[in-house]
Design a protein around this motif. Structure first.
Motif, PDB file in Angstrom:
ATOM      1  N   SER A 157       0.821  -1.175   0.318  1.00 41.58           N
ATOM      2  CA  SER A 157      -0.176  -0.015   0.069  1.00 41.58           C
ATOM      3  C   SER A 157       0.545   0.579   0.009  1.00 41.58           C
ATOM      4  O   SER A 157       0.583   2.344  -0.092  1.00 41.58           O
ATOM      5  CB  SER A 157      -0.773   0.124   1.000  1.00 41.58           C
ATOM      6  OG  SER A 157      -0.137   0.654   2.773  1.00 41.58           O
ATOM      7  N   GLY A 158       1.527   1.315   0.444  1.00 42.99           N
ATOM      8  CA  GLY A 158       2.705   2.035   0.541  1.00 42.99           C
ATOM      9  C   GLY A 158       2.503   3.432   1.862  1.00 42.99           C
ATOM     10  O   GLY A 158       3.405   4.331   2.184  1.00 42.99           O
ATOM     11  N   LEU A 159       1.766   3.036   2.587  1.00 47.04           N
ATOM     12  CA  LEU A 159       1.475   3.324   3.410  1.00 47.04           C
ATOM     13  C   LEU A 159       1.304   1.948   5.019  1.00 47.04           C
ATOM     14  O   LEU A 159       0.615   2.509   6.294  1.00 47.04           O
ATOM     15  CB  LEU A 159       0.193   3.858   3.818  1.00 47.04           C
ATOM     16  CG  LEU A 159      -0.357   4.677   2.460  1.00 47.04           C
ATOM     17  CD1 LEU A 159      -1.813   5.335   2.532  1.00 47.04           C
ATOM     18  CD2 LEU A 159       0.360   6.498   2.909  1.00 47.04           C
ATOM     19  N   ASP A 160       1.891   1.377   5.239  1.00 49.68           N
ATOM     20  CA  ASP A 160       2.713   0.410   6.466  1.00 49.68           C
ATOM     21  C   ASP A 160       2.863   1.325   7.382  1.00 49.68           C
ATOM     22  O   ASP A 160       4.022   1.727   7.230  1.00 49.68           O
ATOM     23  CB  ASP A 160       3.162  -0.219   6.111  1.00 49.68           C
ATOM     24  CG  ASP A 160       2.698  -1.390   6.736  1.00 49.68           C
ATOM     25  OD1 ASP A 160       2.345  -1.381   8.306  1.00 49.68           O
ATOM     26  OD2 ASP A 160       3.517  -3.085   6.711  1.00 49.68           O
ATOM     27  N   PRO A 161       2.296   1.020   8.610  1.00 49.38           N
ATOM     28  CA  PRO A 161       2.468   2.089   9.955  1.00 49.38           C
ATOM     29  C   PRO A 161       3.199   1.413  10.841  1.00 49.38           C
ATOM     30  O   PRO A 161       4.353   1.325  11.661  1.00 49.38           O
ATOM     31  CB  PRO A 161       1.513   2.311  10.798  1.00 49.38           C
ATOM     32  CG  PRO A 161       0.100   1.078  10.027  1.00 49.38           C
ATOM     33  CD  PRO A 161       1.164   1.177   8.851  1.00 49.38           C
ATOM     34  N   ASP A 162       3.657   0.072   9.730  1.00 45.71           N
ATOM     35  CA  ASP A 162       4.343  -1.214  11.374  1.00 45.71           C
ATOM     36  C   ASP A 162       5.779  -1.274  10.089  1.00 45.71           C
ATOM     37  O   ASP A 162       5.551  -1.300   8.899  1.00 45.71           O
ATOM     38  CB  ASP A 162       3.315  -1.869  11.211  1.00 45.71           C
ATOM     39  CG  ASP A 162       2.037  -1.932  11.588  1.00 45.71           C
ATOM     40  OD1 ASP A 162       2.267  -1.155  13.174  1.00 45.71           O
ATOM     41  OD2 ASP A 162       1.009  -2.589  11.815  1.00 45.71           O
ATOM     42  N   PHE A 163       6.433  -1.913  11.769  1.00 48.20           N
ATOM     43  CA  PHE A 163       7.653  -2.694  11.177  1.00 48.20           C
ATOM     44  C   PHE A 163       8.238  -3.919  11.318  1.00 48.20           C
ATOM     45  O   PHE A 163       7.715  -3.771  12.804  1.00 48.20           O
ATOM     46  CB  PHE A 163       9.027  -1.883  10.562  1.00 48.20           C
ATOM     47  CG  PHE A 163       8.787  -1.414  11.365  1.00 48.20           C
ATOM     48  CD1 PHE A 163       9.350  -1.491  12.816  1.00 48.20           C
ATOM     49  CD2 PHE A 163      10.382  -0.389  11.447  1.00 48.20           C
ATOM     50  CE1 PHE A 163      10.062  -0.541  13.864  1.00 48.20           C
ATOM     51  CE2 PHE A 163      11.130   0.765  12.252  1.00 48.20           C
ATOM     52  CZ  PHE A 163      11.316   0.136  13.703  1.00 48.20           C
ATOM     53  N   SER A 164       8.626  -4.902  11.393  1.00 49.30           N
ATOM     54  CA  SER A 164       9.807  -5.689  12.711  1.00 49.30           C
ATOM     55  C   SER A 164       9.543  -5.663  13.502  1.00 49.30           C
ATOM     56  O   SER A 164      10.434  -5.019  14.214  1.00 49.30           O
ATOM     57  CB  SER A 164      10.336  -6.763  11.600  1.00 49.30           C
ATOM     58  OG  SER A 164      11.217  -6.096  11.324  1.00 49.30           O
ATOM     59  N   ASN A 194       4.422  -0.277  15.547  1.00 50.95           N
ATOM     60  CA  ASN A 194       4.220   0.749  15.104  1.00 50.95           C
ATOM     61  C   ASN A 194       5.227   2.074  14.946  1.00 50.95           C
ATOM     62  O   ASN A 194       4.829   2.316  16.574  1.00 50.95           O
ATOM     63  CB  ASN A 194       2.466   1.099  15.578  1.00 50.95           C
ATOM     64  CG  ASN A 194       2.311   2.351  14.597  1.00 50.95           C
ATOM     65  OD1 ASN A 194       2.613   3.478  14.896  1.00 50.95           O
ATOM     66  ND2 ASN A 194       0.694   2.025  14.151  1.00 50.95           N
ATOM     67  N   VAL A 195       5.461   2.518  14.360  1.00 51.67           N
ATOM     68  CA  VAL A 195       6.508   3.594  13.936  1.00 51.67           C
ATOM     69  C   VAL A 195       6.170   4.308  15.098  1.00 51.67           C
ATOM     70  O   VAL A 195       7.291   4.823  15.560  1.00 51.67           O
ATOM     71  CB  VAL A 195       7.189   3.454  13.009  1.00 51.67           C
ATOM     72  CG1 VAL A 195       8.218   3.911  13.115  1.00 51.67           C
ATOM     73  CG2 VAL A 195       7.357   2.397  12.096  1.00 51.67           C
ATOM     74  N   LEU A 196       5.006   4.799  14.540  1.00 47.10           N
ATOM     75  CA  LEU A 196       5.194   6.695  15.160  1.00 47.10           C
ATOM     76  C   LEU A 196       4.684   6.044  16.494  1.00 47.10           C
ATOM     77  O   LEU A 196       5.574   6.509  17.142  1.00 47.10           O
ATOM     78  CB  LEU A 196       3.675   6.162  15.158  1.00 47.10           C
ATOM     79  CG  LEU A 196       2.804   7.672  15.028  1.00 47.10           C
ATOM     80  CD1 LEU A 196       3.510   9.191  15.542  1.00 47.10           C
ATOM     81  CD2 LEU A 196       0.983   8.581  14.846  1.00 47.10           C
TER      82      LEU A 196
END
Length: 186
Positions: A123-130, A174-176
């Motif tokens: 999506s180009g909008l993923d708010p998460d990472f591993s 969630n990176v934010l």
């Protein structure tokens, strides 16, 4: 022929009403019962408003970097790059991300960089990472913020969301929320 057309028209009208009216109104009604009336989770931080369900750009060295976005984090135009692994422009873009990451994180080997830090999501909008994407950035952030690495690792563990029912999906952060918690550490 008449005996086939009338039922076909009735079925068409019925499915049109079901999927174009009943279903959307039902989902809208359910969304109105959720927090913020289905408009996403809003987070206020330092006088700014953020949506936690949409990826944000973090590139400052004092923060955990977010996952790259193919749409420059523009929620109005969600989408991936649709470039495959044989596309030379895409490969150059990924290599530039690797080089940039290694330049800011010299103690990390290329093989240690998680794929979600150098490739954009669908999506180009993923708010998460591993969790690994966060852990590989700990040394840089600890050095810049003068915080013990162990304290940052505890923060990462506290922000890690486990798979649904312990089975469905990967662990994610969630990176934010992670960066807001990082700001609130001191």
């Amino acid at each position: 022929m008449k005996q086939h057309i009338i039922p076909a028209i009735r079925l068409t009208v019925a499915t049109l009403l079901l999927f174009a009216v009943v279903y959307p109104v039902t989902l809208w009604g359910i969304a109105q019962l959720s927090p913020n009336s289905g408009k996403g989770e809003v987070i206020e931080h330092n006088g700014k408003t953020y949506y936690s369900n949409i990826g944000q750009s973090f590139t400052d060295d004092k923060y955990f970097w977010s996952r790259p976005s193919a749409v420059d984090y523009n929620a109005a135009g969600s989408g991936g790059s649709n470039n495959g692994p044989s596309n030379e422009e895409y490969l150059a873009q990924v290599q530039a991300r690797i080089d940039s990451f290694l330049g800011h994180n010299p103690e990390v080997n290329k093989s240690e960089i998680p794929v979600d830090l150098i490739t954009a999501s669908g999506s180009g909008l993923d708010p998460d990472f591993s969790a690994q994407a966060a852990k590989v950035q700990v040394k840089r952030i600890a050095k810049i913020r003068n915080i013990e690495e162990a304290k940052l690792l505890e923060l990462i563990d506290s922000q890690t969301e486990k798979p649904l029912l312990g089975l469905f999906g990967p662990e994610k952060i969630n990176v934010l929320r992670l960066n807001i918690a990082l700001d609130n550490l001191k």
